[in-house]
Design an enzyme around this catalytic site. Structure first.
Site, short mmCIF file in Angstrom:
data_model
loop_
_atom_site.label_atom_id
_atom_site.label_comp_id
_atom_site.label_asym_id
_atom_site.label_seq_id
_atom_site.Cartn_x
_atom_site.Cartn_y
_atom_site.Cartn_z
N ILE A 294 -3.51 34.25 23.88
CA ILE A 294 -2.19 33.60 23.85
C ILE A 294 -2.11 32.49 24.90
CG2 ILE A 294 -1.26 35.40 25.39
CD1 ILE A 294 1.45 35.11 23.92
N CYS A 295 -1.27 31.51 24.63
CA CYS A 295 -0.92 30.44 25.58
C CYS A 295 -2.11 29.52 25.84
CB CYS A 295 -0.39 31.07 26.87
SG CYS A 295 0.42 29.92 28.00
N ALA A 296 -2.60 29.44 27.06
CA ALA A 296 -3.72 28.56 27.37
C ALA A 296 -5.06 29.16 26.95
CB ALA A 296 -3.76 28.28 28.88
#
Length: 207
Positions: A113-115
């Site tokens: 998730i995310c970066a």
């Protein structure tokens, strides 16, 4: 192992953390997977082996073990929270990269998730054909033909689940439950949490 034995065995998930991991993504995922009855192990990839790491907002996160101590154990899913600092730590850890790759080769679910999808998975070309999403600030690091802007994306051909950020962490965690067990199980977990109606995890009435 018989089918009955497989059903009785708890689902095992490794959630990796590092200095700079995004706290909401890590804790939300851990919490929701525990609510599902999963056996969740939080593993630190800190280079000094520290079990207590400072997250991206300065909140202390506590791991159960150092990753090196469980690196040879099999899990049903490996989770990589975001946070740029944490994702960079994952990226720069040969042990973490090998741990993820081994579970990928074994056909296990990888969830990032995310970066993390861009900074870890894409950087190391772990899933060179997979469609994926990431935090909007990192989406351009994923080739356009494989980039998606949905909040949660599942690539069935690669058994890869990706998501966008802290605000999508709940959906991300519930999708992990859905893919490791069933959508009905995800609904059972979601109902008492009073999740948003549009997250589509309603528990259907019994007929």
């Amino acid at each position: 192992m018989t089918d009955n034995a497989q059903h009785q065995r708890p689902v095992k998930v490794a959630v990796c953390i590092a200095p700079g991991s995004e706290e909401m993504e890590a804790i939300t995922t851990i919490d929701i997977l525990i609510r599902a009855g999963f056996e969740v192990t939080t593993a630190s990839t800190a280079s000094d082996g520290a079990l207590i790491v400072e997250g991206s907002r300065g909140i202390k996160l506590v791991a159960d073990v150092a990753l090196v101590n469980i690196a040879d154990e099999p899990f049903d899913c490996v989770v990589l929270p975001g946070g740029l600092g944490g994702a960079e730590c994952f990226r720069d850890s040969p042990l973490l990269v090998e741990f993820v790759n081994q579970h990928k080769y074994d056909g296990k679910l990888i969830a990032a998730i995310c970066a993390a999808p861009a900074v870890v998975l894409e950087h190391h070309q772990m899933f060179p054909t997979a469609i994926m999403t990431a935090h909007p600030a990192f989406l351009e690091q994923i080739p356009q033909d494989r980039r998606r802007t949905k909040r949660v994306v599942y690539d069935i051909n690669n058994n890869l689940l990706t998501s966008q950020g802290p605000g999508t962490a709940m959906e991300f965690a519930l999708d992990i439950i859905s893919h490791l067990t069933s959508k009905e199980k995800a609904g059972e977990v979601a109902a008492p949490m009073v999740v948003w109606p549009n997250m589509h995890y309603e528990v259907l009435p019994r007929k």
